[in-house]
Motif scaffolding. Structure first.
Motif, short mmCIF file in Angstrom:
data_model
loop_
_atom_site.label_atom_id
_atom_site.label_comp_id
_atom_site.label_asym_id
_atom_site.label_seq_id
_atom_site.Cartn_x
_atom_site.Cartn_y
_atom_site.Cartn_z
N GLN A 163 0.80 -1.22 0.00
CA GLN A 163 0.00 0.00 0.00
C GLN A 163 0.83 1.27 0.00
OE1 GLN A 163 -2.84 -0.62 -0.61
NE2 GLN A 163 -3.37 -2.61 0.24
N SER A 164 2.17 1.15 0.00
CA SER A 164 3.03 2.32 0.05
C SER A 164 3.40 2.77 -1.36
CB SER A 164 4.29 2.02 0.86
OG SER A 164 5.07 1.04 0.18
N ARG A 165 4.08 3.91 -1.43
CA ARG A 165 4.56 4.42 -2.72
C ARG A 165 5.55 3.43 -3.34
NH1 ARG A 165 5.63 9.69 -5.19
NH2 ARG A 165 4.24 10.54 -3.63
N ALA A 166 6.44 2.87 -2.52
CA ALA A 166 7.40 1.89 -3.03
C ALA A 166 6.67 0.67 -3.58
CB ALA A 166 8.36 1.49 -1.92
N GLY A 167 5.58 0.26 -2.92
CA GLY A 167 4.83 -0.89 -3.40
C GLY A 167 4.19 -0.63 -4.75
N GLN A 168 3.68 0.57 -4.95
CA GLN A 168 3.07 0.90 -6.24
C GLN A 168 4.12 1.03 -7.34
OE1 GLN A 168 -0.14 0.71 -6.75
NE2 GLN A 168 -0.35 0.19 -4.58
N LEU A 169 5.29 1.53 -7.00
CA LEU A 169 6.38 1.54 -7.97
C LEU A 169 6.80 0.11 -8.29
CD1 LEU A 169 8.57 4.54 -6.74
CD2 LEU A 169 7.13 4.43 -8.77
N GLY A 170 6.73 -0.77 -7.29
CA GLY A 170 6.99 -2.18 -7.54
C GLY A 170 5.97 -2.76 -8.51
N ARG A 171 4.71 -2.34 -8.38
CA ARG A 171 3.67 -2.77 -9.31
C ARG A 171 4.03 -2.35 -10.73
NH1 ARG A 171 -2.22 -3.13 -9.11
NH2 ARG A 171 -2.20 -2.47 -6.92
N ALA A 172 4.48 -1.10 -10.87
CA ALA A 172 4.87 -0.61 -12.20
C ALA A 172 6.06 -1.39 -12.74
CB ALA A 172 5.20 0.88 -12.12
N SER A 173 6.99 -1.75 -11.84
CA SER A 173 8.15 -2.54 -12.26
C SER A 173 7.72 -3.92 -12.76
CB SER A 173 9.13 -2.67 -11.10
OG SER A 173 10.23 -3.48 -11.44
N ILE A 174 6.75 -4.53 -12.08
CA ILE A 174 6.23 -5.82 -12.54
C ILE A 174 5.63 -5.67 -13.93
CG2 ILE A 174 4.48 -7.59 -12.12
CD1 ILE A 174 4.80 -7.03 -9.13
N GLY A 175 4.84 -4.63 -14.12
CA GLY A 175 4.22 -4.41 -15.42
C GLY A 175 5.23 -4.21 -16.53
N LEU A 176 6.30 -3.45 -16.23
CA LEU A 176 7.33 -3.22 -17.24
C LEU A 176 8.04 -4.52 -17.58
CD1 LEU A 176 8.62 -1.03 -18.95
CD2 LEU A 176 10.24 -0.58 -17.09
N GLY A 177 8.30 -5.34 -16.56
CA GLY A 177 8.91 -6.64 -16.81
C GLY A 177 8.02 -7.53 -17.66
N LEU A 178 6.71 -7.49 -17.40
CA LEU A 178 5.77 -8.28 -18.19
C LEU A 178 5.71 -7.79 -19.64
CD1 LEU A 178 2.80 -8.78 -15.68
CD2 LEU A 178 4.58 -10.42 -16.33
N ILE A 179 5.82 -6.48 -19.84
CA ILE A 179 5.82 -5.95 -21.20
C ILE A 179 7.02 -6.49 -21.97
CG2 ILE A 179 6.15 -3.84 -22.55
CD1 ILE A 179 4.48 -2.37 -20.50
#
Length: 541
Positions: free
Chosen positions: A124-140
């Motif tokens: 739920q933190s800012r770092a966690g949401q950036l982690g979400r974006a990192s997962i998405g970029l890796g999936l792309i």
């Protein structure tokens, strides 16, 4: 068949990865990105660059289009700068397509690994949401690699070669197939990437590949139109302008498609990379040429799409922007603003109820209409917040989510009570020609004035969450209960004195006192939510 399923799943993974990146970035920087877009509309170059930058971050021109469309729909941004931002978004998504097609496959496991660590550890933190974006970029990156891997054996299939062998000369047909390709894959990037793969394996000619790329860009414009089909007239104009720009660009370049392959083959680049470079420079040149004509295009769109006549007289939600759902803080602020509108309508109901008490029976119908408006806004807020699961929100946002829901429910219940009070007065007093006593009327007026003041204060407490104002509202609640009880005793005294008017309206009068007591409790409930905040939040206040 399995190979085809692999290709389709890779395309789906690409779309899903883009969605995850957009969600993560919007939850962290959504408010900042919106501020950048809204402040970049004064000059076309700034608007164009803002479109490129925002799209590069969220990895989706569709996301930028949704943001801009919401601004236009709320009349925060004019149509002309909005179209300029959309042109910049087209360039941004083309540039990202070039970057993502580099051999970055080695980064995919790193992005996914560190993204999962941060997301699960601090979800739920800012770092966690950036982690979400990192997962998405890796999936792309992984999806792009899988698309190439899955498309390669398909290109060698005899049936595929026969199918694509028909794409040999009809420029318009080839472009149309490219548009359909982009719509089916829900991504112009996937369509362009597969086209490049088909070109590299010799399944299609370079000329056909260029037509497919132009068609894929046109298909992304059609996708925007489909996504905004349920929007209002202002939102549809943005999507129409984007589509017309792409359509005009395709009409300009397609007549020269026969000479372009010979010209581009002089460059020391293989056919696969040439397709990608053509995609980038076609969008760059097209958008730069179209920027000066954004004003003219806006006028054309306004003529083609007229504002719909207002047939429904009921109040409609104004601030519930769907594109803000990826940014919880903004979405909650929008829901809070819409909840304040319920409060405004409820204040109108109380004021109108005062007229009903004074004998204006026609105002009873006005109160019923206002209660319908309350129900419309309440339902819209409830459905809007339902799209933001409470368990996925940070702790502060989750608490605010609950406060907004509770406030909206209380106001909706209050609206129902006021409507019932009005109907009771109209049926039992006005229709039956039974008037309140002078003293009873004065008491009802005094309580009604207090209710209006308490409603205003409760809305202020709900918005500001101020501790001092909340304590003031809590004290006001207790004073109202004491006053209400005293007026009940006075009414009984009038009954003892055989006051005819009090006797005739006794049950109605006492019922109204009870309803007003419930209204006061509903209005003042927000004070307890604020006073029950954790100590650290109180210190911040």
């Amino acid at each position: 068949m399995l190979t085809l399923l692999n290709l389709l799943s890779a395309v789906a993974l690409l779309v899903w990865g883009t969605h995850i990146v957009r969600t993560g970035i919007m939850r962290v920087y959504g408010a900042d990105l919106r501020r950048v877009l809204s402040r970049s509309v004064s000059k076309k170059p700034m608007a164009f660059m803002a479109g490129i930058g925002v799209t590069a971050l969220v990895q989706s021109s569709n996301a930028t289009t949704l943001l801009v469309t919401s601004f236009v729909a709320q009349e925060l941004v004019a149509l002309t700068p909005a179209l300029v931002i959309i042109l910049g978004a087209d360039v941004g998504t083309a540039l990202m397509a070039r970057i993502l097609t580099f051999d970055l496959s080695w980064l995919s496991p790193l992005f996914i690994f560190f993204g999962v660590v941060f997301f699960l550890g601090r979800k739920q933190s800012r770092a966690g949401q950036l982690g979400r974006a990192s997962i998405g970029l890796g999936l792309i990156l992984l999806a792009l690699q899988l698309i190439v891997t899955a498309a390669t054996p398909i290109t060698h299939a005899a049936g595929v070669k026969v199918l694509f062998s028909s794409l040999t000369g009809d420029v318009m047909l080839d472009a149309l197939i490219g548009a359909v390709f982009a719509i089916i894959s829900y991504s112009s990037l996937a369509a362009v990437l597969i086209t490049a793969t088909l070109t590299a394996t010799g399944v299609i000619s370079f000329k056909v590949a260029l037509c497919l790329v132009i068609g894929a860009n046109l298909g992304s414009g059609l996708l925007a139109m489909l996504n905004n089909s349920a929007s209002n007239a202002a939102g549809k104009r943005v999507a129409l302008g984007s589509l017309l720009f792409k359509f005009i660009g395709s009409l300009i370049v397609l007549p020269f498609i026969n000479s372009l392959p010979n010209l581009l083959h002089k460059l020391p680049v293989n056919d696969e990379d040439l397709v990608i470079f053509f995609h980038v420079f076609y969008n760059l040149i097209r958008c730069l040429i179209m920027v000066p004509f954004a004003g003219t295009m806006a006028q054309v769109c306004e003529r083609l799409i007229r504002d719909e006549p207002e047939t429904d007289q009921r109040l409609k939600p104004r601030y519930l922007d769907p594109s803000a759902l990826d940014t919880p803080a903004l979405a909650l602020a929008n829901a809070a603003r819409e909840t304040l509108r319920i409060g405004d309508v409820l204040e109108q109901m109380l004021t109108t109820f005062g007229k009903v008490v004074h004998g204006e029976q026609r105002q009873d119908r006005e109160i019923r209409k206002l209660d319908d408006d309350v129900d419309v806004l309440y339902t819209a807020i409830k459905l809007y917040l339902a799209q933001m699961p409470k368990e996925d929100l940070p702790e502060d946002d989750s608490r605010r989510w609950a406060e907004i829901i509770e406030m909206a429910v209380n106001l909706e219940m209050a609206g129902d009570i006021v409507e019932r009070m009005s109907s009771d007065v109209a049926d039992k007093s006005l229709t039956a020609r039974r008037a309140f006593s002078v003293e009873g009327m004065a008491e009802l007026e005094a309580l009604l004035d207090q209710l209006v003041g308490h409603l205003r204060l409760s809305l202020s407490v709900f918005l500001s969450r101020d501790i001092t104002s909340a304590k003031r509202l809590r004290r006001a609640k207790h004073r109202f209960r004491i006053t209400n009880r005293r007026y009940s005793y006075k009414h009984v005294e009038r009954l003892h004195q055989q006051n005819v008017q009090s006797i005739e309206t006794s049950s109605l009068h006492l019922g109204l006192l009870g309803d007003m007591k419930r209204l006061n409790s509903l209005f003042c409930a927000v004070a307890y939510n604020v006073l029950e905040q954790p100590d650290d939040e109180r210190d911040e206040e």
